[in-house]
Motif scaffolding. Sequence first.
Motif, PDB file in Angstrom:
ATOM      1  N   GLY A 157      40.221 -57.144  -6.057  1.00 35.54           N
ATOM      2  CA  GLY A 157      41.305 -56.194  -6.277  1.00 35.54           C
ATOM      3  C   GLY A 157      42.389 -56.729  -7.197  1.00 35.54           C
ATOM      4  N   TRP A 158      43.016 -55.815  -7.956  1.00 37.70           N
ATOM      5  CA  TRP A 158      44.107 -56.143  -8.868  1.00 37.70           C
ATOM      6  C   TRP A 158      45.347 -55.339  -8.492  1.00 37.70           C
ATOM      7  CZ3 TRP A 158      43.634 -59.612 -12.993  1.00 37.70           C
ATOM      8  CH2 TRP A 158      42.335 -60.043 -13.288  1.00 37.70           C
ATOM      9  N   PHE A 159      46.516 -55.912  -8.731  1.00 35.69           N
ATOM     10  CA  PHE A 159      47.767 -55.181  -8.548  1.00 35.69           C
ATOM     11  C   PHE A 159      48.689 -55.493  -9.723  1.00 35.69           C
ATOM     12  CE2 PHE A 159      47.884 -59.180  -6.278  1.00 35.69           C
ATOM     13  CZ  PHE A 159      49.116 -59.732  -6.541  1.00 35.69           C
ATOM     14  N   LYS A 160      49.503 -54.509 -10.080  1.00 38.10           N
ATOM     15  CA  LYS A 160      50.403 -54.635 -11.231  1.00 38.10           C
ATOM     16  C   LYS A 160      51.771 -55.111 -10.765  1.00 38.10           C
ATOM     17  CE  LYS A 160      50.427 -51.234 -14.275  1.00 38.10           C
ATOM     18  NZ  LYS A 160      50.779 -49.915 -14.904  1.00 38.10           N
ATOM     19  N   ILE A 161      52.306 -56.145 -11.440  1.00 41.82           N
ATOM     20  CA  ILE A 161      53.621 -56.668 -11.037  1.00 41.82           C
ATOM     21  C   ILE A 161      54.723 -56.298 -12.028  1.00 41.82           C
ATOM     22  CG2 ILE A 161      52.614 -58.563  -9.714  1.00 41.82           C
ATOM     23  CD1 ILE A 161      53.373 -60.444 -12.039  1.00 41.82           C
ATOM     24  N   ASN A 162      54.357 -55.827 -13.207  1.00 45.55           N
ATOM     25  CA  ASN A 162      55.393 -55.382 -14.152  1.00 45.55           C
ATOM     26  C   ASN A 162      54.750 -54.614 -15.295  1.00 45.55           C
ATOM     27  OD1 ASN A 162      58.162 -55.250 -14.903  1.00 45.55           O
ATOM     28  ND2 ASN A 162      57.788 -56.724 -16.532  1.00 45.55           N
TER      29      ASN A 162
END
Length: 294
Positions: free
Chosen positions: A112-117
């Motif tokens: 899984g990937w998540f966006k931080i900015n």
Amino acid sequence: MREVFALAALMLAVTDVSAHYIFQQLGVGSVKNPVFKYIRQNSNYNSPVTDLASNDLRCNVGANGAATETLAVKAGDTFTFYLDTPVYHQGPVSLYMSKAPGAVSQYDGSGGWFKINEWGPSFSGGQGTWPLAGQYTYSIPSCLSDGEYLLRIESIGIHNPWPAGLPQFYVSCAQIKLTGGGSANPPTVKIPGVFKNTDPGYTANIYTNFNSYTVPGPAVWKCGDANGGEEATPTEPEPTTLITSTISATPEVETPTCATSKYGQCGGIGFSGCSYCADGSTCFKQNDYYSQCV
């Protein structure tokens, strides 16, 4: 004479490829590390990825984790991605992270990937202005759980409007080992899979009625959000060496200086020829060593 034409074609191909850019260095704090020391080196020089179904969207073509060192960082550390040439194609820039199940050097980014900015356009007087820069700085979320991560940066060039042109993904992944964090485990998405050719940020025409924009991908996740642990409000640094790019009414059409005929080779490890296909065909990757115009 045949040799002269071959040399001319090669020079045009090199010129065309060099017209792009690549995120090739990672810095932490005031330390700027060597090229590709902690960033996975791709094999397609600085060419973009355009296939939304390709695993190359994760870290770029041929990016090898085993050949890359892993950088020790602390939660909350400020980091910077540096480019060989400043971003000049209009479009958003985003930062993602993906936690490896073990050693990040052996991780292919299939989790899984998540966006931080994200950096999108600002609008004033009916015009959109993009934050185009030679480096991008942000901070590791302080509440993230310890472990090894892929830290991914992505620039999407939307200067050739879809569907006549395909948005171009310029991506790189750094390998980091995080300590001193919290207990947060953010909700994630899959790459490929999260980007669709129906996304408004993918199909946007920056030359016609361009007065709002939604960056493709998930919403930015921050400490304090769902599964975000304790609240944290780090200061978001602006990109340095900023180049202001205001959209004009005339499209910036990237005209290929070469074209490979149908069924000809257009890419692959070690390939130095023309990466553009003649009208009516597209470059299809068959394996790491061979792509063909079909």
